[in-house]
Design a protein around this motif. Structure first.
Motif, short mmCIF file in Angstrom:
data_model
loop_
_atom_site.label_atom_id
_atom_site.label_comp_id
_atom_site.label_asym_id
_atom_site.label_seq_id
_atom_site.Cartn_x
_atom_site.Cartn_y
_atom_site.Cartn_z
N ASN A 259 0.84 -1.19 0.00
CA ASN A 259 0.00 0.00 0.00
C ASN A 259 0.89 1.25 0.00
O ASN A 259 1.82 1.35 0.78
CB ASN A 259 -0.91 -0.01 1.23
N GLY A 260 0.57 2.17 -0.92
CA GLY A 260 1.30 3.43 -0.96
C GLY A 260 1.61 3.91 -2.36
O GLY A 260 2.30 3.22 -3.12
N ASP A 261 1.08 5.07 -2.74
CA ASP A 261 1.46 5.79 -3.95
C ASP A 261 1.06 5.10 -5.25
O ASP A 261 1.69 5.34 -6.29
CB ASP A 261 2.97 6.07 -3.96
N ILE A 262 0.06 4.25 -5.25
CA ILE A 262 -0.45 3.68 -6.50
C ILE A 262 -1.39 4.70 -7.12
O ILE A 262 -2.48 4.97 -6.59
CB ILE A 262 -1.18 2.34 -6.26
N PHE A 263 -0.97 5.29 -8.27
CA PHE A 263 -1.75 6.38 -8.84
C PHE A 263 -1.99 6.23 -10.34
O PHE A 263 -2.55 7.11 -10.96
CB PHE A 263 -1.06 7.72 -8.55
N SER A 264 -1.55 5.11 -10.92
CA SER A 264 -1.79 4.86 -12.35
C SER A 264 -1.62 3.37 -12.60
O SER A 264 -1.11 2.63 -11.75
CB SER A 264 -0.81 5.65 -13.22
N TYR A 265 -2.02 2.94 -13.78
CA TYR A 265 -1.87 1.52 -14.10
C TYR A 265 -0.40 1.15 -14.24
O TYR A 265 -0.02 -0.01 -14.03
CB TYR A 265 -2.66 1.17 -15.37
N LEU A 266 0.47 2.13 -14.58
CA LEU A 266 1.90 1.85 -14.66
C LEU A 266 2.47 1.56 -13.28
O LEU A 266 3.34 0.67 -13.12
CB LEU A 266 2.63 3.04 -15.29
N ASP A 267 2.01 2.27 -12.26
CA ASP A 267 2.44 1.98 -10.89
C ASP A 267 2.01 0.57 -10.48
O ASP A 267 2.78 -0.17 -9.87
CB ASP A 267 1.84 3.00 -9.92
N TRP A 268 0.78 0.21 -10.83
CA TRP A 268 0.28 -1.13 -10.49
C TRP A 268 1.12 -2.20 -11.19
O TRP A 268 1.52 -3.18 -10.56
CB TRP A 268 -1.19 -1.22 -10.89
N ASN A 269 1.36 -2.02 -12.48
CA ASN A 269 2.14 -3.01 -13.22
C ASN A 269 3.56 -3.14 -12.67
O ASN A 269 4.11 -4.24 -12.58
CB ASN A 269 2.19 -2.63 -14.70
N LYS A 270 4.15 -2.01 -12.32
CA LYS A 270 5.53 -2.02 -11.81
C LYS A 270 5.62 -2.80 -10.51
O LYS A 270 6.52 -3.63 -10.34
CB LYS A 270 6.01 -0.58 -11.61
N ARG A 271 4.73 -2.55 -9.58
CA ARG A 271 4.78 -3.23 -8.29
C ARG A 271 4.52 -4.73 -8.45
O ARG A 271 5.16 -5.56 -7.78
CB ARG A 271 3.75 -2.63 -7.33
N SER A 272 3.62 -5.09 -9.35
CA SER A 272 3.33 -6.52 -9.55
C SER A 272 4.48 -7.23 -10.23
O SER A 272 4.78 -8.40 -9.93
CB SER A 272 2.05 -6.66 -10.39
N ALA A 273 5.16 -6.55 -11.17
CA ALA A 273 6.25 -7.18 -11.91
C ALA A 273 7.52 -7.30 -11.07
O ALA A 273 8.25 -8.29 -11.17
CB ALA A 273 6.54 -6.40 -13.19
N GLU A 274 7.80 -6.28 -10.25
CA GLU A 274 9.04 -6.29 -9.48
C GLU A 274 9.04 -7.30 -8.34
O GLU A 274 10.11 -7.73 -7.90
CB GLU A 274 9.30 -4.88 -8.91
N CYS A 275 7.86 -7.71 -7.88
CA CYS A 275 7.79 -8.67 -6.79
C CYS A 275 6.62 -9.61 -7.01
O CYS A 275 5.50 -9.34 -6.58
CB CYS A 275 7.64 -7.94 -5.45
N PRO A 276 6.85 -10.74 -7.67
CA PRO A 276 5.76 -11.70 -7.90
C PRO A 276 5.19 -12.27 -6.61
O PRO A 276 4.05 -12.76 -6.60
CB PRO A 276 6.42 -12.79 -8.74
N GLU A 277 5.98 -12.23 -5.52
CA GLU A 277 5.49 -12.76 -4.25
C GLU A 277 4.39 -11.88 -3.65
O GLU A 277 3.66 -12.32 -2.75
CB GLU A 277 6.64 -12.87 -3.24
N LEU A 278 4.26 -10.65 -4.14
CA LEU A 278 3.25 -9.73 -3.65
C LEU A 278 1.89 -10.14 -4.22
O LEU A 278 1.73 -10.26 -5.44
CB LEU A 278 3.59 -8.31 -4.08
N SER A 279 0.91 -10.34 -3.35
CA SER A 279 -0.40 -10.80 -3.82
C SER A 279 -1.15 -9.72 -4.57
O SER A 279 -1.74 -9.97 -5.63
CB SER A 279 -1.24 -11.29 -2.63
N SER A 280 -1.16 -8.51 -4.03
CA SER A 280 -1.90 -7.42 -4.67
C SER A 280 -1.45 -6.11 -4.05
O SER A 280 -0.57 -6.08 -3.18
CB SER A 280 -3.41 -7.61 -4.50
#
Length: 632
Positions: free
Chosen positions: A472-493
């Protein structure tokens, strides 16, 4: 005149005291007379039916029955139609509705209206029992005793008794918990104390000095069970056992069947049905602005999981109606959880048992990251980050009390630069939590600086497979969402908070993988939907209109930070950008970008009519993306 004897003097004093009125009586009479004098305080039954004879109290009613005086003072109707017509229901506010002139108009829609309703209301009988501290919590008390959280380690062993019941006198003003034994021995004070009686700034507390009315029916813990006490619910409680965790689906009254639910077998914590957060768009619990109408807006725009505003456990156990309102759920919220906050395991365990018994929710989230001073000073929220043993007691007691998934929300730590969640993440899973949300800031940071996603990744990689970790923190576009999901697959959401406040269409952008250059008219239509949902939720009478206006203005204090995509030189916008003053592509877009409360009020008047005379507004939330760090 002969002198008065002692007996005569006594009788005279008694007559004088009997005629004397107590201050409470005079204040009540004064309040009732003032209420009667105001013709706008029309009796609800008279208003609903439009008939003076509809009230069963007649002249003893404390409200006005003068219809002519009411219509003489009632403001003119607002533009538009009654919001209850769109859902195919009669307006419950009758002549007090600000759209009463449209009540006789036929619904123009050719399609039948979609069923829309709310659940998780506070039962009046239950509220009276909570006021009197007469609700028992057998599951919570049994778990507290099993975990050794009743009496602590310093108390001597007590003799075996047939039954032990724990009553929390903190609900009535005392700070100690007492054990009442069936063998008639005097109760001994336990070591656990409960002092968190304060509510949040946005909750209006019930006056503790108000006289408690006698409950119509005293209902004990077995009020939900049948007369044979065979562990089955009556039909009115079956609704709470509806499973809404299997993908998106609408809750409907048809899903309430007349069959009974067997409660004889309780699954092991590891066998309970979990919620799969992986890849889901999760709207964070947001104080004040994260109300039910706002969550409906986010559901329309693509949110998958919603959670109610943070509710204080002590206020829920005291039966505060304003706090229970935070647990309300709309039928469109197919995966819904509630967030609670407390300082002690006994308070939280009893709260989750009460919620499990009275509400239909899919999961319960415990807030251990709230940075607000009034919460932290009572030992709750972020204060628990410095007390791992109390965290353990709270999670264990709560997870063993309910069958539904238990989730935890934390910050990285209490002080900046002293992160500690990575050392507790395995223990949090073992204690019984199903999911953990990590806000990438410390309590000391509040909302300043960017979230530490590297530390969130570190925690996610350390987490056992049984524990889902969300960032949680600073998700403000779909690019932010994609970046966080790609950089850490262990992250659920990822949980979306301020990004949804500033632009709730972020859920649409993520699902459609695009930057939406939304027009000012499209944004205005979203505000129209919010107003309609708000009038359905808070009411379409004068009070409901002004309540809707208040929460609309609170939301506009966030939406003004949005910069249209078509005006940006660098895409996407960052959540911590402080936009300069600019002119939009039309007057409406310029007005929406204003940080002046006067312009927000003008927008509200376009939707809800003129504000009352002398109206002013100041945003309740001072914290924003530009605040400085505070030392707590």
């Amino acid at each position: 005149m002969p002198p008065m004897t002692t007996s005569t003097r006594r009788r005279a004093l008694l007559r004088t005291s009997s005629k004397r009125k107590s201050p409470g009586d005079s204040s009540r009479e004064s309040g009732n007379s003032q209420e009667k004098k105001s013709a706008l305080h029309i009796c609800p039954e008279v208003a609903k039916n439009g008939n003076v004879d509809a009230c069963r109290y007649n002249n003893n009613c404390r409200f006005s029955h003068d219809l002519d005086a009411f219509f003489a003072q009632k403001p003119a109707d607002l533009e538009g139609s009654c919001p209850f017509l769109s859902v195919g229901e009669p307006c419950p506010y009758g002549i007090t509705c600000r759209f009463s002139g449209t009540h006789n108009n036929p619904v123009e829609s050719q399609n039948p209206p979609k069923k829309s309703f709310e659940i998780n209301s506070l039962n009046k009988d239950l509220q009276k029992l909570l006021w009197k501290n007469k609700v028992s919590f057998p599951k919570a008390n049994a778990q507290l005793k099993l975990l050794g959280l009743v009496g602590g380690n310093k108390t001597k062993a007590t003799p075996e008794v047939n039954q032990v019941e724990v009553h929390s006198d903190s609900l009535n003003g005392s700070d100690n918990l007492h054990l009442d034994y069936d063998n008639g021995k005097e109760a001994e004070p336990a070591l656990i104390t409960c002092t968190e009686k304060d509510c949040l700034e946005d909750a209006s507390a019930v006056d503790p000095s108000r006289p408690l009315k006698k409950a119509k029916s005293l209902v004990d813990d077995e009020r939900c069970l049948d007369d044979n006490n065979n562990g089955t619910y009556h039909m009115d409680k079956v609704f709470k056992e509806i499973n809404v965790q299997n993908g998106p689906q609408e809750i409907s009254p048809d899903s309430i069947c007349s069959s009974k639910v067997d409660l004889s077998s309780k699954p092991h914590p590891r066998e309970r049905k979990l919620i799969d957060f992986r890849g889901k768009l999760y709207l964070a619990p947001l104080t004040t602005v994260g109300n039910l109408p706002f969550r409906r807006i986010c559901k329309v725009l693509g949110a998958d999981i919603t959670c109610g505003e943070m509710a204080m456990c002590t206020n829920l156990l005291q039966g505060h109606a304003s706090e229970w309102a935070l647990l309300r759920r709309h039928s469109s919220e197919d995966v819904f959880g509630v967030q609670i906050c407390g300082a002690y395991p006994d308070t939280i365990a009893r709260t989750v048992e009460l919620i499990d018994r009275e509400c239909l929710v899919d999961f319960v989230d415990i807030n251990m990251g709230c940075p607000i001073d009034i919460v932290v000073n009572k030992g709750a929220g972020s204060c628990l980050l410095s007390k791992p043993m109390r965290m353990k007691s709270i999670i264990q007691a709560a997870s063993c009390t309910i069958n539904k998934p238990l989730t935890i929300k934390v910050r990285t730590g209490y002080f900046e630069g002293r992160n500690r969640i990575d050392s507790l993440i395995s223990d949090i899973s073992n204690w019984g939590a199903s999911a953990l949300t990590i806000h990438g800031r410390s309590r000391q940071q509040r909302y300043s600086k960017l979230a530490d996603w590297d530390y969130i990744y570190q925690c996610a990689r350390k987490a056992p497979d049984a524990l889902q970790v969300l960032g949680n923190g600073d998700i403000f576009s779909y690019l932010d969402w994609n970046k966080r999901s790609a950089e850490c697959p262990e992250l659920s959401s990822c949980m979306i908070a301020r990004g949804a406040l500033i632009k709730p269409w972020i859920f649409t952008e993520i699902k459609e993988q695009r930057h939406w250059d939304i027009s000012s008219q499209e944004r205005f239509n979203i505000l129209k939907d919010f107003v309609r949902f708000g009038l359905e939720h808070w009411g379409s009478d004068m009070k409901g209109v002004e309540t809707t206006r208040h929460f609309l203005l609170e939301w506009l204090s966030y939406t003004c930070r949005y910069i249209p995509v078509g005006l940006l030189d660098v895409i996407p916008q960052r959540v911590n950008w402080r936009p300069p003053c600019y002119c939009g592509r039309n007057d409406l877009e310029t007005m929406m970008a204003s940080d002046s409360a006067a312009d927000w009020i003008r927008i509200s008047e376009m939707l809800l009519g003129k504000v009352p005379e002398g109206f002013s507004f100041t945003p309740k939330h001072k914290s924003n993306a530009y605040d400085r760090a505070e030392n707590g």
